[in-house]
Design an enzyme around this catalytic site. Structure first.
Site, PDB file in Angstrom:
ATOM      1  N   CYS A 106       8.561  -2.409   2.478  1.00 50.01           N
ATOM      2  CA  CYS A 106       9.350  -1.741   1.443  1.00 50.01           C
ATOM      3  C   CYS A 106       8.798  -0.337   1.124  1.00 50.01           C
ATOM      4  CB  CYS A 106       9.435  -2.643   0.213  1.00 50.01           C
ATOM      5  SG  CYS A 106      10.818  -2.297  -0.881  1.00 50.01           S
ATOM      6  N   HIS A 107       8.276  -0.131  -0.081  1.00 47.35           N
ATOM      7  CA  HIS A 107       7.727   1.170  -0.485  1.00 47.35           C
ATOM      8  C   HIS A 107       6.263   1.354  -0.087  1.00 47.35           C
ATOM      9  CE1 HIS A 107      11.309   1.164  -3.040  1.00 47.35           C
ATOM     10  NE2 HIS A 107      11.140   2.460  -3.173  1.00 47.35           N
ATOM     11  N   ALA A 108       5.626   0.305   0.445  1.00 52.16           N
ATOM     12  CA  ALA A 108       4.200   0.359   0.787  1.00 52.16           C
ATOM     13  C   ALA A 108       3.825   1.498   1.740  1.00 52.16           C
ATOM     14  CB  ALA A 108       3.736  -0.976   1.341  1.00 52.16           C
ATOM     15  N   PRO A 109       4.691   1.920   2.663  1.00 45.48           N
ATOM     16  CA  PRO A 109       4.297   3.033   3.537  1.00 45.48           C
ATOM     17  C   PRO A 109       3.970   4.342   2.806  1.00 45.48           C
ATOM     18  CG  PRO A 109       5.990   1.781   4.625  1.00 45.48           C
ATOM     19  CD  PRO A 109       5.885   1.236   3.204  1.00 45.48           C
ATOM     20  N   TRP A 110       4.335   4.456   1.537  1.00 43.82           N
ATOM     21  CA  TRP A 110       3.901   5.635   0.764  1.00 43.82           C
ATOM     22  C   TRP A 110       2.380   5.742   0.785  1.00 43.82           C
ATOM     23  CZ3 TRP A 110       7.218   5.404  -4.293  1.00 43.82           C
ATOM     24  CH2 TRP A 110       8.229   6.359  -4.222  1.00 43.82           C
TER      25      TRP A 110
END
Length: 180
Positions: A106-110
């Protein structure tokens, strides 16, 4: 296999923590909740507070070298907080430097962008991260799960909670291959 699940003290998407955690446990691995503070983390179901979970180890007091793999659960606030914490960013970088597998949903690649480890990689994420990932040198794809074998380690990424089943299967396969 000892697997670090890195989260901020607040803002992790609960299902993106609990489903991979349970999948790892069911596969015979040792999941360990690592955070930037001791005590408990506060999980969320989208914007609503959900359960709390006890922190097992604290970044800065533990070593990435004591883990075989890393899972980064999503939630909007979770990776945004982690990417502002130097010790958390360093912890993530160490997995890439040591060639250990990493999984992010989800947003973890930030957090991966901040750790400067996406350049030259192909990955997926929540669609709103597409531009950030491209600007950091990654190729973004809209796929349920993407396994990128680039450099000296494998990175498994996924888009959203609806992809959790495929995400868990993929990271468990990759982690098992790496352990063999």
């Amino acid at each position: 296999m000892r697997i670090a699940f890195l989260t901020a003290p607040e803002g992790v998407e609960q299902v993106e923590l609990t489903d991979p955690w349970q999948a790892a446990k069911n596969a015979g691995h040792d999941p360990v909740l690592v955070s930037t503070q001791s005590g408990e983390i506060q999980a969320f179901n989208h914007l609503d507070k959900a359960d709390t979970f006890p922190v097992d180890e604290v970044v800065g007091e533990t070593s990435a070298d004591s883990f075989d793999a890393l899972v980064l659960p999503g939630g909007v606030a979770n990776p945004d907080f982690l990417r502002t914490d130097e010790k958390a960013v360093s912890f993530i970088q160490t997995f890439f430097e040591r060639g250990r597998p990493v999984a992010a949903i989800c947003h973890a690649p930030w957090s991966l962008v901040e750790a400067d480890v996406v350049r030259g990689r192909v990955l997926t994420s929540w669609p709103s991260l597409r531009t950030d990932l491209r600007n950091a040198g990654a190729t973004w794809v809209d796929e349920q799960v993407k396994i990128c074998d680039h450099g000296n380690n494998k990175l498994v990424t996924s888009r959203k909670p609806d992809d959790l089943k495929a995400f868990c299967e993929a990271f468990l396969d990759v982690f098992s291959e790496e352990a063999a």
